[in-house]
Design an enzyme around this catalytic site. Structure first.
Site, PDB file in Angstrom:
ATOM      1  N   SER A 144       0.850  -1.195   0.000  1.00 52.70           N
ATOM      2  CA  SER A 144       0.000   0.000   0.000  1.00 52.70           C
ATOM      3  C   SER A 144       0.880   1.238   0.000  1.00 52.70           C
ATOM      4  CB  SER A 144      -0.900   0.008   1.238  1.00 52.70           C
ATOM      5  OG  SER A 144      -1.545   1.259   1.397  1.00 52.70           O
ATOM      6  N   TYR A 157      -2.702  -0.181  10.167  1.00 50.52           N
ATOM      7  CA  TYR A 157      -2.646  -0.697   8.799  1.00 50.52           C
ATOM      8  C   TYR A 157      -1.320  -0.304   8.143  1.00 50.52           C
ATOM      9  CZ  TYR A 157      -4.126  -1.586   3.959  1.00 50.52           C
ATOM     10  OH  TYR A 157      -4.218  -2.055   2.668  1.00 50.52           O
TER      11      TYR A 157
END
Length: 244
Positions: A144, A157
């Site tokens: 990501s 995250y």
């Protein structure tokens, strides 16, 4: 119909939704014998049915990738039935709390790390052991943008994705002489349920689809994975290169 991955066996974690599901279907269309895993049996079977409706076959196995015993059972089943593994796509992951780090309950933090980071570690190691006996293989870990530059209120995250980036680099170096490619791919903003939860005010129509991500992974990244081993790719850049 062209089947560039005929004879290959692929495993997709998180293969019941979002990018994982789209990648699994794309792999099956490309001829790979495809196995998916996720924690929910119903959503797994929904993906199996979607494949069957398109004349494809996908093998589903309910697995919590953050639990070593369940990962061991998954790979034992692959060894027994498929007898090899050529491609691993680690797409399993959860978003976790989107709040200031100081407000994240420790158990919620641990759950994000268990699934996103430990789960990737466990499946990477199990796949690497199989692939080493073949002297070939490709491992792709879905990363990501926040795994490269942290963002406020994405702490759990983001930290898990930073960990995946480091894991990818270390494993790639360790397997460099084994004929096994290991790389990370940042798909960028994609039209998934997780993205909608994270960015509820965003217009999903402006985002790339999971199918577009899957198409690039199967047609562009996997065939040339050896040239990218140890790297972290931005899918957006590859898409722009394709259009040039």
């Amino acid at each position: 119909m062209a089947a560039p991955l005929a004879g290959k066996v692929a495993l997709v974690t998180g293969g019941s939704a979002g990018i994982g599901r789209a990648v699994a279907l794309a792999l099956a269309r490309a001829g790979a014998e495809t196995v998916i895993c996720a924690r929910g049996e119903a959503v797994l079977q929904d993906t199996v049915k979607a494949a069957a409706d398109s004349g494809l076959k996908i093998d589903a196995r309910r697995t919590d990738v953050g639990r070593p015993d369940e990962v061991n059972r998954l790979f034992d089943a692959i060894k027994e039935k498929q007898r090899r593994l050529d491609i691993l796509i680690n797409a399993a992951g959860i978003l976790g709390p989107l709040t200031d780090l100081v407000n994240i309950p420790p158990l919620a933090w641990e759950e994000v790390m268990r699934i996103n980071l430990t789960g990737t570690f466990l499946t990477c190691c199990a796949a690497a052991r199989m692939m080493k006996t073949q002297h070939s293989g490709c491992i792709i870990n879905i990363s990501s943008g926040v795994g490269r530059r942290g963002r406020a209120r994405w702490g759990a995250y983001a930290t898990s994705k930073f960990g995946i980036e480091g894991l990818t680099q270390s494993l790639a170096e360790e397997l460099d002489q084994e004929g096994i490619s290991v790389l990370a791919v940042n798909p960028g903003p994609t039209r998934t349920r997780m993205r909608a939860l994270a960015c509820p005010d965003e217009d999903p129509a402006v985002l790339k689809t999971p199918e577009a991500v899957a198409g690039m992974l199967v047609s562009r990244v996997i065939p040339t994975a050896h040239t990218y081993s140890g790297q972290s790719l931005n899918l957006h850049d590859l898409m722009m290169q394709n259009r040039a």
